[in-house]
Design an enzyme around this catalytic site. Structure first.
Site, PDB file in Angstrom:
ATOM      1  N   ASP A  52       1.061  -1.210  -0.110  1.00  0.00           N
ATOM      2  CA  ASP A  52       0.433   0.115   0.522  1.00  0.00           C
ATOM      3  C   ASP A  52       0.907   0.885  -0.163  1.00  0.00           C
ATOM      4  O   ASP A  52       1.756   1.445   0.781  1.00  0.00           O
ATOM      5  CB  ASP A  52      -1.203  -0.043   1.245  1.00  0.00           C
ATOM      6  N   HIS A  86       4.612   4.218  -3.585  1.00  0.00           N
ATOM      7  CA  HIS A  86       5.603   5.482  -4.033  1.00  0.00           C
ATOM      8  C   HIS A  86       5.763   5.831  -2.974  1.00  0.00           C
ATOM      9  O   HIS A  86       6.759   6.874  -3.079  1.00  0.00           O
ATOM     10  CB  HIS A  86       4.589   5.998  -4.891  1.00  0.00           C
ATOM     11  N   ASP A  95     -10.953   0.999  -5.816  1.00  0.00           N
ATOM     12  CA  ASP A  95     -10.130   2.341  -5.649  1.00  0.00           C
ATOM     13  C   ASP A  95     -11.409   3.175  -7.105  1.00  0.00           C
ATOM     14  O   ASP A  95     -11.475   4.689  -7.485  1.00  0.00           O
ATOM     15  CB  ASP A  95      -9.069   2.704  -5.763  1.00  0.00           C
TER      16      ASP A  95
END
Length: 1590
Positions: A554, A557, A680
């Site tokens: 999760d 980045h 999402d």
């Protein structure tokens, strides 16, 4: 007992460049290799033995051995022992999956010098990465990554465990999924978001009352009963803001104590909270109705927040305080003078002095912290005052000086603060903008959440900090540690930057989109910075790895790379075959690669629902659909016909070993987990058209990547499930199946029945590696054809997408024509759904999560028609948006009993096993001009439309183009288009081979011709889109077999040498061949060496004396082609006249005698033949028929009765050459005048040669001719250089003197040994001089005549004219030429003399001269033909230049600066020879060899890239491309001499490189039709020397 299975020895080849990086395409290449196997496959690191990294080098790899646990910091060392014959091969077996790395250490090569040099320090290369794919299995079946069909479930909606979970999992399994992605299953925080984890070590107690035991049972049951792998999210970035353990360990977060730079951000955040609570008291609106209300509040932020908190104090220094302390230090003599200031500081202006203070006296300038954190160091500031005012002295200085210093420092600090105030102003502007925009979105925007009134609990903007409660636990901590920064994301942020770190002002400038329920975790640089956090999260990670097959990282980045590496390493200790999925929003493909490499990420999540059109969806499918259909074979399967060992053959660890299989590593793209919809994404019902659910999912399933979906998509849920606040449970019609009940493929409620088929096909194609695909977009349609690259079986999808605005018909979709392909319909379906507002609202407001009413229906009327070998597919009118049709396909023409790939690549070794080297000239090479000469003009090189003619008629011409096409999979190349358009190329190759095979001179061509015909016949019936692939396979196989057959007929040094050496050696096959009008003899056809291809390849222009003699040793002797060498030596022996050999051979019919140096290269070749060839001395006694009378200058025609009547032994011919020169020669060329050479002036035809018997040196030539290899004659009337040699070199050229000495010393030795009948020569005055005496004269005079000492004090000892010397420490190029200044020009000719006659040179002088040559003449590949400091230096050769420049017009500067390649070989041989003289230890000798090989890198690159498979003739300055240079030369030969020598004490490398091509001179030469030097098509392949062994 059944026999044991035989396992092939599988190797994945990883070549390394000279800098240690992978020699693979890509920057950087992404190396992602298959899962480990049993027995283990290996990665083979291949390093050229001459590479720079082999100098005291080591390869370091952290790949663990069998049964070893991976330690990222534990590297195994593999020594890189230099080798000058072989490529270093290091095999590292792969036993476990993971993310690995390697690097090299070595000591750089010091510069070559005769002086002292600092020993270079050992260095380390960059670190490079290798990722190994995990090995996945479900119910004993292998599951490749590309076969994964994953579904995401939001765990908190799965219902009661285990009953509801079992129902859902059964339904998921029946739809063909094989992996389930679970959102976090741990205890959730106050927000109830699965990603806001309260306790990372405890599973959700409400769902899993037995905790870990329930999870273990769940994942085991999933695999065993449902065939489902389990993947879960891991959350490392943050924890729930109410996590109890934060109260014990606030240091795990970013607070004022652990991150003091956040203080201004925290104080601003607190001020905004207070302002939110005080709005009503301040008379400001608490409910926003419009922008004006917001603007009033924003004005209040300036007045009531920014101004009162004095935010500026965090930016600037305290001028008064810092000035006082600085002046005090100055007065007390405490200035820090360790870093002296520049002497001119007093002349600096105010700004520059202030800048110095900021850079050198303000350690906190780059960060924020406490108020006035940016304090000036008073001792350093005092140093500046000292420089300006001198040292303070109580007696000499008074209060006035103190005031001056105070005022000066105050001005400095105000100037510094000026820049910091600008920084403050910019940040305040950003704060105001961010607060305005966020408030507007949250409270006013139509699509925003419109959260309502502003209160302390619901402030103006979200708080950036979690304030821990005050209790007994938190009271133990510093109050500054109790406010923890919340996590969030920043738009377009640098993923490598810590947003809460000291270098970032994201929190202060309010640029964070904050997650108020999550506290950002602070890991620091390593476990020592936050011991509890690292241990706690590692245990959490290993708990997940214990029970789950894979992770979805999760917020990857925003996860620090070193943290992710540490956690994944720990996880892989528990679960080695761990699948890693991640979302990366870096916006930078290179950054994505870095994350994937470092972490071993299996795939990145890509989202089909992000596509806004059919075209964009087509692009996404294309990216993830593998290689194009008909792609070229990436592995070298040519030679697949090698015998497979039997089961009772050799074993490794008791396992029988099959044949070695080497796979080329092809850099991978970033693998994808392509989701038709994620948890999402808004689903199609909400974002597009509900009908698009079916084609969208089908297109994703057809991709050659892992595929995925989300629970609710197949059911057509009406909208995105709100992750935090939603509480209703999932429902699905597929979860209502009875235990053991199976779904059927076909119509169903929702899309599940068709999804089952598509997931099954996806798994089949992934497991069997259907990795070729064709994607086509046509309006509303996307078609996908996915195919197996070997069997050519495939599946074909027609998808009618349903984006908003599409109608209900088939949109006029045209029939689909599948060329050469058969097809069978598997099914066609459309999706119907009720998308009315009532239907959507009913689903949205139901008590459970469910879809809108929907159903897939069978579609009738899809036609599949067979038309010959083709198939035509027609869809019916009733094929509305939301429809798909799926077909099975196969290609009958690709069906072969052995497998087509195997058939077309087998049998070549046997077919080519009988061909000779001369046969190979015809099979592989032959330039257009050679082919036309041998076919009376009827045949020539093949021309590719849109590309042009191939450089060779043979296989090399095709492979030179195909090599790059195959490497880059360039199916759009003109050659591929041509092959798809028709079979002309196949016909040409077979027809040419058949025609050649019928000729008596080619005895071994029938079998190769038959092999080519049968293989081409096997592919003629294939659909044309496959022709390029199979054509390339056949050509590659034949080329490899031919090349290897050539090498096996050559000397052992070549056979066992480096690939570079082998490519150089094969130049002998390029150059030596039959040409009917260019035999060596006038009445006998034998193979001859070409001077250059293609222009100097046939008739009178093919054979040249100088070119042949410089090239012959390498091309014929050192390759083991002794008979061919002998034939050439006997031919030229028969043609000796005037004591010379002809420069133009003309088959002996019209030889021309004008080159003074050719005969000396000829004698050197006889010497080399005698020395190197077993039994070579016999040639001295062989008799040759003489074309002309011995010792008689009379000319007569070749068919005159006097021709070939006299007979001489080769020994007699050698003596005649020496005798004629000893007596002097003065003659005029036969047929002198414009018919012979239209450029030369009359005096140029006069040949005068004499010996100075004081020195023994031979002199010759005049200013009107050019009798050495630098023989460019001026041609421009316009520039006035016509008849003026560019480089006359009259006098005594240094290489002729060296070659003369070599010959004399050799024959003297032979005579002394009783092997040569002659002893002496007679001078013009009748005096006899023995060979030994003549050689002694040369040796005693050489240094005196030619050397120019580096020290001018030594000049008086040598024949040096101080007025003319330009470069010192060199050997003259010529001795006593008519233009004396040219004697002193530095050119690359003296190394020739050094190579053949090293004992003429003083070793120390030689090294100095070689060092100067290396420094001033050596280019990337060639040697500059003139010193760049010389006034006559002109390094840009353009033969067509039509200017009035005397020096360069018509290319007169051919040898006045351009960099020729062939002298490089002599230079390197000389360098090695003399460098070894001063080397004593093995290490020193190795360094000498490495100095040589380092200088060959340019040539290695050139021969690798040249379509001629050779080296160019010359380059312009610094290796620049020269359009008038020939494309390949015989320079190859001399280079490879250097590569065949092992590291042996006192080893000498003997080899040559070759002479220039023949593109310069004699425009008016008999039968010439124009100047040769102006021909762009002159692609000369100079014949050259290749290798030698002492």
């Amino acid at each position: 007992m059944s026999p044991q299975q035989v396992h092939n020895n599988i190797v994945h080849l990883l070549p390394l460049k000279d800098d240690g990086s992978p020699d693979l395409p890509g920057d950087p290449p992404y190396i992602y290799l298959p899962p480990p196997t049993v027995p283990a496959y290996s990665i083979r690191f291949e390093i050229e033995g001459t590479s720079s990294i082999c100098r005291q080098g080591s390869l370091w790899v952290n790949i663990p051995g069998k049964h070893e646990q991976f330690d990222r910091k534990k590297f195994k060392e593999y020594k890189l022992t230099p080798s000058f014959n072989n490529t270093i091969k290091i095999d590292v077996p792969i036993h476990t999956a993971g993310a690995y790395s390697f690097y090299c250490t070595y000591t750089p090569l010091p510069p070559f010098t005769t002086g002292k040099v600092d020993v270079p320090k050992p260095t380390q290369t960059s670190t490079f990465y290798i990722d190994i794919c995990p090995s996945l299995h479900v119910q004993k079946s292998r599951v490749p990554l590309d076969a994964i069909s994953c579904i995401s479930v939001l765990s908190k909606f799965m219902g009661k465990y285990p009953d509801d979970w079992d129902r859902h999992l059964h339904g998921i399994s029946e739809r063909g999924y094989n992996m389930v992605h679970f959102t976090p299953l741990m205890m959730r925080g106050d927000s109830n978001s699965p990603y806001s984890i309260y306790d990372q070590h405890t599973f959700d107690k409400q769902v899993f009352p037995h905790g870990e035991e329930d999870i273990s049972h769940l994942t085991q049951k999933m695999i065993e009963e449902y065939g489902l792998l389990a993947l879960t999210d891991v959350v490392w970035n943050h924890t729930a803001n109410n996590s109890k353990w934060l109260e014990e360990h606030p240091e795990a977060g970013y607070n004022i104590k652990t991150a003091p730079h956040l203080r201004p951000a925290y104080e601003l955040d607190s001020a905004l909270l207070r302002y939110s609570a005080d709005l009503a008291q301040l008379g400001l609106p608490t409910h926003l109705n419009n922008i004006n209300d917001l603007l009033r509040i924003m004005d209040g932020v300036k007045v009531h927040v920014i101004s009162p908190m004095k935010l500026w104090e965090f930016y600037v220094c305290d001028v008064e305080s810092d000035t006082k302390h600085a002046v005090s230090c100055w007065m007390e003599g405490r200035a820090d003078l360790n870093d002296p200031l520049p002497e001119d500081v007093q002349s600096w202006d105010l700004k520059r002095k202030a800048e110095w203070l900021r850079e050198h006296a303000c350690p906190g300038k780059d960060t924020l912290g406490e108020r006035f954190h940016r304090t000036i160091n008073p001792q350093r500031a005092a140093a500046l005052l000292t420089k300006l005012f001198g040292r303070f002295n109580d007696k000499g200085n008074g209060s006035g000086d103190e005031r001056d210093a105070y005022g000066t420092m105050q001005r400095f600090l105000n100037e510094i603060n000026l820049e910091w105030y600008k920084e403050y102003d910019a940040d305040v502007a950003a704060i105001m903008e961010q607060v305005f925009n966020r408030t507007k979105y949250m409270r006013l925007d139509e699509h925003g959440p419109q959260v309502g009134d502003i209160t302390l609990q619901n402030p103006l903007v979200e708080t950036y900090f979690t304030r821990l409660p005050h209790n007994d636990t938190t009271s133990k901590h510093d109050p500054d540690s109790l406010a923890l920064a919340n996590n969030g994301w920043v738009w377009a942020a640098d993923v490598m930057r810590d947003n809460a770190g000291p270098k970032s002002k994201v929190y202060l400038r309010r640029e964070l989109i904050v997650w108020q329920d999550c506290v950002k975790l602070r890991y620091g640089k390593g476990p020592e910075d936050s011991p509890f956090l690292w241990k706690f999260m590692m245990e959490y990670t290993q708990l997940m790895a214990k029970h789950f097959t894979g992770f979805r990282i999760d917020n990857c980045h925003s996860t620090p790379l070193h943290v992710a590496e540490y956690m994944l390493d720990a996880a892989r200790h528990v679960q080695p075959n761990l699948v890693i999925a991640a979302e990366l929003f870096s916006g930078d493909e290179k950054m994505d690669f870095l994350y994937c490499q470092r972490l071993g990420i299996s795939f990145l999540i890509r989202e089909a629902m992000q596509c806004w059109s059919t075209g964009e969806l087509s692009r996404l499918v294309h990216i993830n659909c593998g290689r194009p259909i008909g792609s070229f074979e990436v592995d070298d399967i040519a030679g697949i016909d090698a015998k497979t060992p039997q089961p009772n053959g050799p074993t490794t660890n008791g396992i029988p070993q099959g044949r070695a299989v080497t796979h080329k590593i092809i850099p991978s793209k970033i693998h994808a987990l392509l989701m038709d919809c994620t948890h999402d994404n808004e689903p199609p019902v909400q974002r597009r058209d509900g009908r698009d659910t079916l084609p969208n999912s089908a297109l994703v399933a057809m991709c050659a990547s892992a595929s995925g979906s989300v629970f609710g998509l197949d059911e057509l849920y009406p909208q995105l499930i709100e992750l935090v606040h939603e509480t209703r449970p999932y429902t699905s019609p597929y979860s209502n199946l009875k235990p053991g009940e199976q779904m059927r493929v076909g119509p169903s409620e929702g899309t599940g029945g068709v999804k089952r088929l598509m997931n099954q096909l996806h798994t089949i194609m992934g497991m069997d590696q259907y990795d070729e695909c064709f994607v086509h977009h046509d309006g509303e349609y996307i078609t996908v054809h996915r195919m197996h690259p070997k069997s050519r079986k495939g599946y074909y999808l027609i998808a009618h997408t349903a984006f908003p605005g599409y109608g209900n018909g088939n949109a006029g979709f045209q029939p689909q024509w599948l060329t050469g392909t058969k097809a069978k319909l598997l099914g066609a379906w459309s999706l119907e759904c009720d998308q009315s507002s009532d239907a959507k609202q009913a689903a949205i407001h139901d008590k459970v999560l469910r879809g809108i009413p929907s159903r897939t229906k069978d579609l009738k009327g899809v036609k599949v028609e067979q038309r010959g070998d083709d198939t035509v597919i027609t869809i019916p009118e009733a094929f509305p948006p939301g429809s798909i049709a799926v077909f099975e396909t196969w290609i009958p023409g690709a069906e072969h009993s052995e497998g087509l790939d195997k058939f077309v690549t087998s049998g070549a070794q046997e077919a080519f096993s009988k061909v000779s080297l001369t046969d190979l000239n015809a099979i592989l090479y032959r330039a257009d001009s050679e082919e036309r000469a041998s076919s009376n003009g009827s045949d020539g090189a093949y021309t590719i439309p849109g590309f042009g003619p191939l450089v060779y008629c043979g296989l090399q011409g095709w492979w030179s183009v195909l090599h790059d096409i195959v490497s880059h999979n360039d199916l759009g190349h003109a050659m591929c288009n041509h092959l798809r358009d028709g079979q002309w190329a196949l016909d040409f190759i077979v027809g040419r081979m058949d025609k050649l095979a019928q000729r008596d001179i080619y005895t071994g061509l029938k079998a190769p011709a038959d092999w080519m015909r049968v293989r081409f016949d096997a592919i003629r019936k294939l659909p044309s889109f496959l022709t390029p692939r199979y054509f390339a396979l056949i050509i590659k196989t034949a080329h490899k077999a031919a090349f290897e057959r050539g090498i096996e007929q050559m000397s052992s040094n070549v056979q066992h040498g480096q690939h570079f050496l082998k490519k150089l050696a094969m130049v002998s096959c390029q150059m030596q061949g039959y040409v009917e009008n260019a035999s060596l003899w006038p009445n006998k056809l034998v193979p001859s060496l070409a001077a250059g291809l293609p222009h100097f390849a046939q008739d009178w222009a093919r054979c040249w004396g100088r070119d042949t003699m410089i090239a012959m040793r390498g091309l014929l002797v050192c390759t083991g082609r002794f008979e061919d060498a002998r034939e050439h030596l006997l031919c030229f022996s028969s043609l000796v006249k005037h004591g010379m050999i002809p420069n133009l051979l003309g088959s002996g019919k019209l030889p021309r005698y004008n080159s003074r140096d050719s005969v000396w290269f000829f004698l050197q070749n006889i010497q080399d033949y005698v020395t190197l060839v077993p039994g070579g001395e016999k040639i001295l006694q062989e008799k040759v028929k003489r074309r002309f009378k011995p010792y008689d200058d009379t000319w007569f025609a070749w068919d005159d009765p006097r021709a070939y009547q006299d007979e001489s032994s080769v020994a007699d011919v050698i003596h005649e050459c020496l005798q004629r020169h000893a007596a002097g020669m003065h003659f005029r060329e036969y047929n002198a005048g414009p018919n012979l050479d239209s450029q030369m002036k009359p005096d140029g035809f006069n040949i005068d040669i004499d010996v100075d018997w004081n020195t023994g040196i031979i002199f010759g030539g005049n200013e009107h001719n050019c009798g050495t290899w630098m023989d460019k004659m001026g041609e421009s009337t316009k520039a006035g250089n016509k008849g003026e040699p560019g480089t006359s070199r009259d006098g005594a050229p240094v290489e002729i003197t060296g070659l003369l000495y070599s010959a004399l010393k050799w024959v003297d030795g032979l005579h002394r040994a009783g092997k040569f009948p002659h002893e002496s020569v007679t001078t013009s005055d009748g005096k006899k001089v023995t060979y030994g005496d003549w050689a002694a004269k040369l040796k005693s005079s050489f240094e005196h005549c030619y050397y120019v000492p580096a020290d001018e004090k030594e000049w008086s000892k040598y024949d040096v004219n101080p007025k003319i010397v330009n470069r010192r420490g060199i050997y003259k190029d010529v001795y006593k030429g008519r233009k004396e200044y040219r004697d002193y020009q530095l050119r690359p000719n003296f190394p020739i003399a050094m190579t053949v006659a090293p004992d003429l040179f003083d070793p120390q002088h030689a090294l100095i001269a070689l060092e100067n040559t290396d420094k001033h003449l050596r280019g990337p590949t060639g040697m500059a033909t003139l010193d760049p400091s010389d006034l006559e230096y002109h390094p840009w050769y353009n033969n067509s230049e039509d200017s009035d420049n005397f020096a360069t017009a018509k290319g007169r500067c051919y040898h006045q600066g351009p960099e020729w390649l062939w002298p490089t070989g002599f230079f390197l041989r000389a360098l090695l020879k003399f460098d070894l003289m001063r080397r004593h230890t093995t290490e020193e000798k190795v360094e000498a060899f490495q100095q040589i090989t380092a200088r060959l890198h340019g040539c290695q690159k050139m021969i690798k890239e040249s379509p001629w498979a050779g080296l160019t003739e010359l380059t312009n300055k610094d290796g620049a491309y020269c359009g008038d240079s020939v494309s390949a030369t015989c320079s190859h030969a001399r280079l490879s001499a250097l590569l065949t020598r092992a590291i042996v004490s006192n080893a000498s490398v003997v080899g040559r490189m070759h002479s220039r091509p023949l593109r310069r001179r004699k425009q008016g030469l008999r039968r010439a039709s124009g100047s040769r030097s102006g021909r762009q098509e002159d692609r000369v392949l100079d014949s050259s020397m290749i290798i030698s062994s002492t």
